[in-house]
Every structure is written in C-alpha cells, then in structure tokens.
Design an enzyme around this catalytic site. Structure first.
Site, PDB file in Angstrom:
ATOM      1  CB  THR A  86      -0.914  -0.010   1.237  1.00 38.62           C
ATOM      2  OG1 THR A  86      -1.828  -1.104   1.116  1.00 38.62           O
ATOM      3  CG2 THR A  86      -1.690   1.286   1.365  1.00 38.62           C
TER       4      THR A  86
ATOM      5  CG  ASN B 292      -1.500  -8.193   6.644  1.00 37.14           C
ATOM      6  OD1 ASN B 292      -0.894  -9.026   7.313  1.00 37.14           O
ATOM      7  ND2 ASN B 292      -0.944  -7.564   5.631  1.00 37.14           N
TER       8      ASN B 292
END
Length: 375
Positions: free
Chosen positions: A27, A184
């Site tokens: 990200t 996650n």
C-alpha cells in the site's frame, strides 16, 4: 553471492518465472483523488520494478466503495480505475514483467469518513478494533476505530459478488492474475478468526463456517480467471490490525487443506515476524514460521514474505520451505532489487516517512545501481 536457487526458473500457474524474487503487494496511497484511479506516476513506479519474467503483486485494491480504509489507495470497482490500472499493466508488460492484482476489502479496518453517507464500516460482528490501534480518516488524520456494523446474512452474497466483479475488472485491465487478500486483519480474515467473528449463522461458529466466505470469494475468482491464475494470501500468526487467532493451527490447517485441491497459482504466507511491518519496524522473536508449518500440507507453489534478506530467501527455498519469496520494503527503495541481489550490489535503505502518500519522493526517485556508480 549470486543465489543460484533464487535465480532459477519457476512455473507459477501458466507463467514461467525467470527468477523467484517477487514484489509483495504494498500500500502506497498515491492514487488519484477522489476517483482512486491509478495514474501515470503509479505506472512509472511499477514499470521501474518490472523485470523480464519477474512477478509483481500489485498493491491491495478495494473491490467496492465500502471496502477501503486508507486515503489514496487505488480501487478496482469503477471503469476509471480499470482504465488507470490498464496503463500500469501495459507498462509492466512492456518490460516483460508478470503482474497480479491483490483484491481487498478492509472490513472494520476503516472509518466512517471513507464510507458512503458516513455509514459505519462493516464487519462479521460488531467487535471494535482495540483502542491501541488507530484509524486513518479520509483527510489523513488519526482517529479511534469505531464500532463496526455486523453484516446481515443476506448482505454477504453482495460481498462475494463484489470480489467476482473486481476479478472481472482486473481481467479487463489486462492483469495476469489476481491474489485474494485473506490476511492482515482485513475482512476475509475477520471472518476467519474467532476473536472478530462471533456470528451464529452459516458464516460463524465452527471453523468450517468461518472459512466459508474466504472459500466462496476464492471460488468466485476462479470462475473468472481459472484456478491457475488465482493466488491467496494468509497470515496465520499475524497480529496486524488487532488480528490473531488463539490457536491458529486448526483454523489454518482447515483453510489450507480446503484450498489444496483447487489448483491455485500459489499460496502466499506472511511470516509472523513481520506482521504489521508496514506501520512500524517490527521483528517478532520466538514466533512460529508459517512457511515451515504449512509447507507439509501445501503441495502447490508457496510464496513466503516478511523480513527476508537474499541469504534467508535462498535458504528458505533450498530447504524446501518456499518456492519463491516476496520482498516488500527493500523493493520500495531498490527498484532493481532482483539485479542487486543477484550480483551482490549494496542495497539502498528505505525511508519509512515516504511510504504512504505524496508524489515522486520515496516512490519513483530511488536510483538503480548504475546511477549510484561513480562517473
């Protein structure tokens, strides 16, 4: 220090990789706003890191407008986003690279500022993330996580449909495959784990029920792509985003065994020593190794990720624990990472302050090794 096994070929689904250095999904929060479409800067970034026959796993991309919780992350639900991704894919393919897209729904790891109409984020159950974790808001500020809204049973089919459509959109954008983000602490892992899933319907309670949504999403992607171009990412011993199963082995053994017969491109494990490493420097000690634990029950291609050096990656593959290794943070600061590892060139350190958001700085301005050489 040329790591002969790391730089040997590997078949992943229909693709022949030239080496086993993959780029992990990272990200970076540099998509256009408010469209959340990838832009030319993103195409430059991925093209810099593409190598002939090298696998890149593009950053997690929300499959629907309710599925994101960070500013500036690229989506894959709109035509504008598909067009943006097409330029990224074309740039990677021009360099001979192979690129998969990671499909994502964050679930409760969000904030009402991201949600249409300011609604609460959705989750398997109304269980809030611990106050020790902090949310980001649409304008990049820090806030407490809110109590999420539990999805109704009849809404879950819509989640599966969104992943299916996102898989179709990724195909339209020209990607070579998709990876389902089941790690996650995001939505699919929230359903998997008993701490975050307290449902009493067919999606909660038993391990089989808690695994149902992940397996339905994987099947939806397979219907679009064929199993050989679908991967799955898991983090059995992870603690990111207030995740964690009290006893991970029964749950994840069931999941891996259920995925085994499908013929997937690969299974991608995050090593627990690096769980949550995007937000801070962590290196959990005395924790189990996911690749070591689950390799005996996974017969397909296994990709390991999380804090690997070139030496550790070579050893993991040589020992039979993994078939390839995905690198994250050092791929950010070393766009030519495969070449540097192969030739023993020194690595450029990364700057954590530029991981998330911004423009070229810390994104496309890291040099390749030749640019560092004296004239």
């Amino acid at each position: 220090m040329n790591f002969p096994i790391l730089f040997s070929p590997l078949k992943v689904g229909p693709y022949q990789l030239a080496h086993r250095v993959a780029m992990a999904p990272l990200t970076r929060m540099r998509a256009a706003r408010p469209s959340l479409a990838p832009r030319p800067l993103n195409a430059d970034y991925y093209a810099q890191r593409a190598t002939p026959g090298g696998l890149l796993i593009a950053e997690a991309s929300p499959v629907m407008a309710t599925g994101f919780g960070n500013p500036g992350v690229p989506g894959i639900w709109s035509e504008q986003q598909v067009e943006g991704w097409r330029k990224v894919v074309d740039a990677v393919h021009a360099k001979g690279g192979i690129i998969f897209l990671q499909l994502w729904h964050v679930g409760r790891v969000s904030h009402s500022s991201f949600q249409p109409g300011g609604a609460l984020p959705v989750a398997p159950s109304a269980v809030a993330i611990s106050s020790e974790f902090k949310a980001m808001t649409w304008d990049g500020k820090v806030a407490a996580y809110e109590m999420p809204r539990a999805l109704e049973t009849d809404e879950i089919a819509g989640i599966v449909a969104a992943f299916r459509q996102a898989a179709k959109n990724a195909l339209a954008a020209g990607f070579d495959g998709v990876e389902i983000h089941g790690a996650n602490g995001y939505l699919l892992e929230q359903f998997l784990q008993s701490r975050s899933n307290q449902r009493t319907d067919r999606y909660g309670g038993s391990i089989e029920n808690r695994a149902r949504l992940l397996l339905e999403v994987v099947q939806a992607a397979i219907e679009v792509w064929g199993a050989s171009r679908v991967g799955v990412r898991l983090s059995p011993y992870g603690v990111a985003n207030d995740s964690g199963e009290p006893d991970p082995m029964p749950l994840y053994t069931h999941v891996v065994n259920a995925l085994g017969p499908l013929g997937l491109a690969y299974l991608h494990f995050i090593e627990p020593r690096s769980s949550g490493a995007g937000r801070a420097e962590v290196n959990w000690q005395n924790v189990p190794s996911a690749m070591v634990l689950f390799r005996p029950i996974w017969q397909g291609v296994l990709i390991a990720a999380g804090g690997f050096s070139g030496e550790a990656a070579e050893a993991a593959i040589a020992d039979g624990h993994a078939d390839a290794v995905a690198f994250g943070r050092i791929f950010i600061s070393n766009p030519d990472l495969p070449r540097r590892l192969q030739h023993g060139f020194p690595l450029t350190p990364y700057n954590r302050a530029t991981f998330y958001g911004g423009e070229e700085a810390g994104y496309t301005d890291y040099p390749v090794y030749d640019e560092l050489a004296p004239a």
